[in-house]
Enzyme design. Structure first.
Site, PDB file in Angstrom:
ATOM      1  N   CYS A  40       0.844  -1.193   0.000  1.00  0.00           N
ATOM      2  CA  CYS A  40       0.000   0.000   0.000  1.00  0.00           C
ATOM      3  C   CYS A  40       0.883   1.248   0.000  1.00  0.00           C
ATOM      4  O   CYS A  40       1.801   1.368   0.808  1.00  0.00           O
ATOM      5  CB  CYS A  40      -0.908  -0.005   1.234  1.00  0.00           C
ATOM      6  N   CYS A  43       0.397   3.149   3.564  1.00  0.00           N
ATOM      7  CA  CYS A  43       0.810   2.618   4.871  1.00  0.00           C
ATOM      8  C   CYS A  43       1.811   1.466   4.801  1.00  0.00           C
ATOM      9  O   CYS A  43       2.189   0.929   5.839  1.00  0.00           O
ATOM     10  CB  CYS A  43      -0.420   2.176   5.673  1.00  0.00           C
ATOM     11  N   CYS A  86      -7.209  -1.129   1.268  1.00  0.00           N
ATOM     12  CA  CYS A  86      -6.220  -1.652   2.198  1.00  0.00           C
ATOM     13  C   CYS A  86      -6.908  -1.869   3.544  1.00  0.00           C
ATOM     14  O   CYS A  86      -7.556  -0.955   4.059  1.00  0.00           O
ATOM     15  CB  CYS A  86      -5.064  -0.675   2.337  1.00  0.00           C
ATOM     16  N   CYS A  89      -5.309   0.771   6.333  1.00  0.00           N
ATOM     17  CA  CYS A  89      -5.551   2.222   6.309  1.00  0.00           C
ATOM     18  C   CYS A  89      -6.825   2.628   5.582  1.00  0.00           C
ATOM     19  O   CYS A  89      -7.217   3.786   5.641  1.00  0.00           O
ATOM     20  CB  CYS A  89      -4.357   2.946   5.700  1.00  0.00           C
ATOM     21  N   CYS A 110      -8.355  -5.565  -9.722  1.00  0.00           N
ATOM     22  CA  CYS A 110      -7.929  -4.539 -10.672  1.00  0.00           C
ATOM     23  C   CYS A 110      -7.473  -3.329  -9.855  1.00  0.00           C
ATOM     24  O   CYS A 110      -8.283  -2.674  -9.207  1.00  0.00           O
ATOM     25  CB  CYS A 110      -9.121  -4.212 -11.565  1.00  0.00           C
TER      26      CYS A 110
END
Length: 121
Positions: A40, A43, A86, A89, A110
């Site tokens: 991510c 984070c 995510c 976060c 995707c």
């Protein structure tokens, strides 16, 4: 105690925070074939292994599996799609589609390249 996240540029904020989408075929990871882990951008949570990435031809990086339960699925505001974020976060990653038959798992996460980083092995 507030969480500390990586700073984001305007385009990253538009996608990760405001649930935008980058233009197809413009992301830096669309054609990446290197071995490693996608994390991510906000984070650093590990999200996808490169061995789950495949070429779907859709214009965005596509993965048929996630790392552990680090990607959360939520109904999209349009009511037609399933958004992926995510789990740590809540940053917007893209959408998940099932039943298309691209891989044995018949799942396509995707993902916007701008939402992720890549750690090469």
């Amino acid at each position: 105690m507030s969480k500390s996240y990586n700073s984001l540029n305007d385009e990253e904020k538009r996608v990760l925070i405001n649930k935008g989408t980058e233009r197809a075929f413009t992301g830096i990871y669309c054609d990446n074939k290197d071995t490693g882990t996608y994390t991510c951008k906000q984070c650093d949570t590990p999200l996808f292994h490169s061995n789950s990435k495949f070429d779907s031809g859709c214009g965005w990086p596509s993965f048929d599996d996630t790392i552990k339960d680090n990607v959360k699925e939520v109904p999209d505001a349009d009511g037609r799609r399933v958004e992926i974020v995510c789990k740590n976060c809540g940053g917007h990653l893209g959408h998940v589609f099932r039943g298309e038959g691209f891989t044995e798992k018949s799942t396509r996460h995707c993902v916007n390249s701008v939402s992720i980083n890549f750690e090469k092995e």
